[in-house]
Design a protein around this motif. Structure first.
Motif, PDB file in Angstrom:
ATOM      1  N   ALA A  28       0.828  -1.205   0.000  1.00 52.35           N
ATOM      2  CA  ALA A  28       0.000   0.000   0.000  1.00 52.35           C
ATOM      3  C   ALA A  28       0.870   1.267   0.000  1.00 52.35           C
ATOM      4  CB  ALA A  28      -0.947  -0.001   1.196  1.00 52.35           C
ATOM      5  N   CYS A  29       1.945   1.260   0.775  1.00 54.42           N
ATOM      6  CA  CYS A  29       2.854   2.418   0.804  1.00 54.42           C
ATOM      7  C   CYS A  29       3.539   2.612  -0.552  1.00 54.42           C
ATOM      8  CB  CYS A  29       3.891   2.251   1.909  1.00 54.42           C
ATOM      9  SG  CYS A  29       3.222   2.537   3.552  1.00 54.42           S
ATOM     10  N   ALA A  30       3.920   1.516  -1.184  1.00 51.14           N
ATOM     11  CA  ALA A  30       4.543   1.611  -2.510  1.00 51.14           C
ATOM     12  C   ALA A  30       3.555   2.189  -3.523  1.00 51.14           C
ATOM     13  CB  ALA A  30       5.039   0.236  -2.961  1.00 51.14           C
ATOM     14  N   CYS A  31       2.312   1.745  -3.462  1.00 51.95           N
ATOM     15  CA  CYS A  31       1.276   2.295  -4.350  1.00 51.95           C
ATOM     16  C   CYS A  31       1.068   3.781  -4.073  1.00 51.95           C
ATOM     17  CB  CYS A  31      -0.039   1.545  -4.165  1.00 51.95           C
ATOM     18  SG  CYS A  31      -0.033  -0.155  -4.726  1.00 51.95           S
ATOM     19  N   ALA A  32       0.988   4.130  -2.799  1.00 48.13           N
ATOM     20  CA  ALA A  32       0.768   5.531  -2.411  1.00 48.13           C
ATOM     21  C   ALA A  32       1.936   6.414  -2.842  1.00 48.13           C
ATOM     22  CB  ALA A  32       0.559   5.621  -0.905  1.00 48.13           C
ATOM     23  N   PHE A  33       3.152   5.922  -2.636  1.00 42.78           N
ATOM     24  CA  PHE A  33       4.331   6.702  -3.025  1.00 42.78           C
ATOM     25  C   PHE A  33       4.372   6.896  -4.541  1.00 42.78           C
ATOM     26  CE2 PHE A  33       8.820   6.983  -4.281  1.00 42.78           C
ATOM     27  CZ  PHE A  33       9.159   8.151  -3.607  1.00 42.78           C
ATOM     28  N   SER A  34       4.078   5.831  -5.277  1.00 44.53           N
ATOM     29  CA  SER A  34       4.072   5.930  -6.743  1.00 44.53           C
ATOM     30  C   SER A  34       3.032   6.937  -7.215  1.00 44.53           C
ATOM     31  CB  SER A  34       3.788   4.563  -7.367  1.00 44.53           C
ATOM     32  OG  SER A  34       4.788   3.654  -7.004  1.00 44.53           O
ATOM     33  N   LEU A  35       1.840   6.874  -6.637  1.00 43.58           N
ATOM     34  CA  LEU A  35       0.800   7.821  -7.011  1.00 43.58           C
ATOM     35  C   LEU A  35       1.186   9.246  -6.617  1.00 43.58           C
ATOM     36  CD1 LEU A  35      -1.978   8.163  -8.269  1.00 43.58           C
ATOM     37  CD2 LEU A  35      -2.958   7.809  -5.996  1.00 43.58           C
ATOM     38  N   ALA A  36       1.792   9.404  -5.452  1.00 40.75           N
ATOM     39  CA  ALA A  36       2.236  10.734  -5.016  1.00 40.75           C
ATOM     40  C   ALA A  36       3.258  11.313  -5.995  1.00 40.75           C
ATOM     41  CB  ALA A  36       2.827  10.652  -3.605  1.00 40.75           C
ATOM     42  N   ARG A  37       4.166  10.482  -6.492  1.00 42.04           N
ATOM     43  CA  ARG A  37       5.160  10.940  -7.478  1.00 42.04           C
ATOM     44  C   ARG A  37       4.499  11.344  -8.787  1.00 42.04           C
ATOM     45  NH1 ARG A  37      10.125  12.534  -5.902  1.00 42.04           N
ATOM     46  NH2 ARG A  37      10.935  11.057  -4.427  1.00 42.04           N
ATOM     47  N   ILE A  38       3.467  10.585  -9.180  1.00 45.04           N
ATOM     48  CA  ILE A  38       2.752  10.913 -10.417  1.00 45.04           C
ATOM     49  C   ILE A  38       2.022  12.241 -10.271  1.00 45.04           C
ATOM     50  CG2 ILE A  38       0.807  10.226 -11.891  1.00 45.04           C
ATOM     51  CD1 ILE A  38       1.708   7.280 -11.332  1.00 45.04           C
ATOM     52  N   ILE A  39       1.364  12.436  -9.117  1.00 45.46           N
ATOM     53  CA  ILE A  39       0.623  13.683  -8.876  1.00 45.46           C
ATOM     54  C   ILE A  39       1.586  14.861  -8.794  1.00 45.46           C
ATOM     55  CG2 ILE A  39      -0.812  14.937  -7.213  1.00 45.46           C
ATOM     56  CD1 ILE A  39      -2.099  12.230  -6.517  1.00 45.46           C
ATOM     57  N   GLY A  40       2.661  14.691  -8.017  1.00 51.27           N
ATOM     58  CA  GLY A  40       3.724  15.686  -7.971  1.00 51.27           C
ATOM     59  C   GLY A  40       3.459  16.950  -7.189  1.00 51.27           C
ATOM     60  N   GLU A  41       2.411  17.011  -6.406  1.00 57.57           N
ATOM     61  CA  GLU A  41       2.166  18.199  -5.594  1.00 57.57           C
ATOM     62  C   GLU A  41       3.147  18.234  -4.424  1.00 57.57           C
ATOM     63  OE1 GLU A  41       0.037  20.787  -6.117  1.00 57.57           O
ATOM     64  OE2 GLU A  41      -0.349  19.855  -8.036  1.00 57.57           O
ATOM     65  N   PRO A  42       3.388  19.410  -3.831  1.00 54.47           N
ATOM     66  CA  PRO A  42       4.370  19.495  -2.754  1.00 54.47           C
ATOM     67  C   PRO A  42       3.996  18.751  -1.467  1.00 54.47           C
ATOM     68  CG  PRO A  42       3.325  21.629  -3.143  1.00 54.47           C
ATOM     69  CD  PRO A  42       2.858  20.702  -4.223  1.00 54.47           C
ATOM     70  N   ALA A  43       2.719  18.567  -1.176  1.00 54.66           N
ATOM     71  CA  ALA A  43       2.336  17.945   0.092  1.00 54.66           C
ATOM     72  C   ALA A  43       1.809  16.523  -0.082  1.00 54.66           C
ATOM     73  CB  ALA A  43       1.280  18.805   0.786  1.00 54.66           C
ATOM     74  N   THR A  44       2.162  15.857  -1.147  1.00 55.23           N
ATOM     75  CA  THR A  44       1.627  14.523  -1.397  1.00 55.23           C
ATOM     76  C   THR A  44       2.180  13.471  -0.449  1.00 55.23           C
ATOM     77  OG1 THR A  44       3.250  14.278  -3.161  1.00 55.23           O
ATOM     78  CG2 THR A  44       1.003  14.849  -3.813  1.00 55.23           C
ATOM     79  N   GLN A  45       3.103  13.843   0.423  1.00 58.67           N
ATOM     80  CA  GLN A  45       3.562  12.894   1.441  1.00 58.67           C
ATOM     81  C   GLN A  45       2.402  12.472   2.327  1.00 58.67           C
ATOM     82  OE1 GLN A  45       4.487  16.149   1.538  1.00 58.67           O
ATOM     83  NE2 GLN A  45       4.249  16.908   3.613  1.00 58.67           N
ATOM     84  N   TRP A  46       1.346  13.266   2.381  1.00 63.66           N
ATOM     85  CA  TRP A  46       0.191  12.927   3.210  1.00 63.66           C
ATOM     86  C   TRP A  46      -0.532  11.682   2.709  1.00 63.66           C
ATOM     87  CZ3 TRP A  46      -0.090  14.419   7.920  1.00 63.66           C
ATOM     88  CH2 TRP A  46       0.521  15.611   8.296  1.00 63.66           C
ATOM     89  N   ILE A  47      -0.405  11.370   1.429  1.00 63.17           N
ATOM     90  CA  ILE A  47      -1.006  10.140   0.913  1.00 63.17           C
ATOM     91  C   ILE A  47      -0.332   8.939   1.575  1.00 63.17           C
ATOM     92  CG2 ILE A  47      -1.408   8.721  -1.141  1.00 63.17           C
ATOM     93  CD1 ILE A  47      -1.446  11.345  -2.783  1.00 63.17           C
ATOM     94  N   VAL A  48       0.998   8.933   1.585  1.00 65.46           N
ATOM     95  CA  VAL A  48       1.750   7.829   2.186  1.00 65.46           C
ATOM     96  C   VAL A  48       1.564   7.810   3.697  1.00 65.46           C
ATOM     97  CG1 VAL A  48       4.030   6.782   2.445  1.00 65.46           C
ATOM     98  CG2 VAL A  48       3.430   7.927   0.304  1.00 65.46           C
ATOM     99  N   ILE A  49       1.613   8.966   4.328  1.00 63.74           N
ATOM    100  CA  ILE A  49       1.429   9.047   5.777  1.00 63.74           C
ATOM    101  C   ILE A  49       0.059   8.491   6.170  1.00 63.74           C
ATOM    102  CG2 ILE A  49       1.118  10.663   7.709  1.00 63.74           C
ATOM    103  CD1 ILE A  49       3.326  12.395   6.341  1.00 63.74           C
ATOM    104  N   THR A  50      -0.953   8.811   5.399  1.00 65.76           N
ATOM    105  CA  THR A  50      -2.299   8.310   5.690  1.00 65.76           C
ATOM    106  C   THR A  50      -2.348   6.794   5.606  1.00 65.76           C
ATOM    107  OG1 THR A  50      -3.316  10.344   4.920  1.00 65.76           O
ATOM    108  CG2 THR A  50      -4.716   8.390   4.972  1.00 65.76           C
ATOM    109  N   VAL A  51      -1.743   6.221   4.588  1.00 70.57           N
ATOM    110  CA  VAL A  51      -1.710   4.758   4.469  1.00 70.57           C
ATOM    111  C   VAL A  51      -1.055   4.153   5.707  1.00 70.57           C
ATOM    112  CG1 VAL A  51      -0.656   2.835   3.211  1.00 70.57           C
ATOM    113  CG2 VAL A  51      -1.777   4.674   1.951  1.00 70.57           C
ATOM    114  N   ILE A  52       0.054   4.721   6.134  1.00 72.91           N
ATOM    115  CA  ILE A  52       0.763   4.204   7.308  1.00 72.91           C
ATOM    116  C   ILE A  52      -0.108   4.316   8.560  1.00 72.91           C
ATOM    117  CG2 ILE A  52       2.729   4.601   8.851  1.00 72.91           C
ATOM    118  CD1 ILE A  52       4.291   5.441   6.277  1.00 72.91           C
ATOM    119  N   VAL A  53      -0.698   5.479   8.779  1.00 69.09           N
ATOM    120  CA  VAL A  53      -1.514   5.694   9.978  1.00 69.09           C
ATOM    121  C   VAL A  53      -2.724   4.765   9.994  1.00 69.09           C
ATOM    122  CG1 VAL A  53      -3.029   7.369  11.127  1.00 69.09           C
ATOM    123  CG2 VAL A  53      -0.759   8.063  10.367  1.00 69.09           C
TER     124      VAL A  53
END
Length: 176
Positions: free
Chosen positions: A20-45
């Protein structure tokens, strides 16, 4: 079992969390916004402390609801009130009071209350706080929750009923 602290369900769940984190990180890289780390953080939480599908779905729902309420609180301040130190201070104080009260009513609501307060603060700390940032925050959290829920539900799902049945079978075996 070869190593006493290695348990199959926990290993499987950890693998699912990594996927799930790998999917979230990949999607965050595709989106490319500055705060997309929240996608990965949310998956972890959402996933880290919850093994069973039902628990993850409940935590996801409450996290989403808390984030939505926090976004709405911050958005109301941005739209209807002038952005000043005093107004922001009052808004953060009031929403912290309300969300803290919600978080301490029942254990199941603690996620909602906590995330509502955190989301309000994060949005209002934007410089200056704006509706685009509030919308992006909600979208990032929603995407992270969706990824966690989908991976939990469809990739090696672990249900509490399976664990219960195994425990009951083991207990019956010990009794006999």
């Amino acid at each position: 079992m070869l190593i006493p602290f290695l348990e199959a369900e926990r290993l499987l769940h950890s693998l699912k969390t990594a996927i799930a984190c790998a999917c979230a990180f990949s999607l965050a890289r595709i989106i490319g916004e500055p705060a997309t780390q929240w996608i990965v953080i949310t998956v972890i939480v959402v996933m880290c402390a919850q093994i069973y599908v039902g628990s993850i779905l409940q935590k996801s729902y409450l996290r989403l609801l808390g984030t939505l309420l926090g976004c709405l609180s911050a958005t109301a301040m941005i739209i209807f009130l002038k952005h000043t130190f005093v107004i922001t201070l009052i808004t953060i104080s009031l929403t912290s009071f309300v969300f803290s009260y919600i978080a301490t009513t029942r254990e199941s609501l603690s996620q909602m209350g906590t995330l509502g307060a955190v989301t309000t603060v994060i949005i209002l700390f934007g410089n200056p706080p704006d509706l685009t940032f509030a919308g992006m925050r909600f979208l990032e959290i929603s995407v992270g929750i969706l990824i966690a829920a989908l991976v939990s539900q469809f990739i090696f799902p672990i249900h509490a009923r399976t664990h219960l049945r195994r425990s009951q079978a083991a207990t019956l075996g010990q009794i006999s």
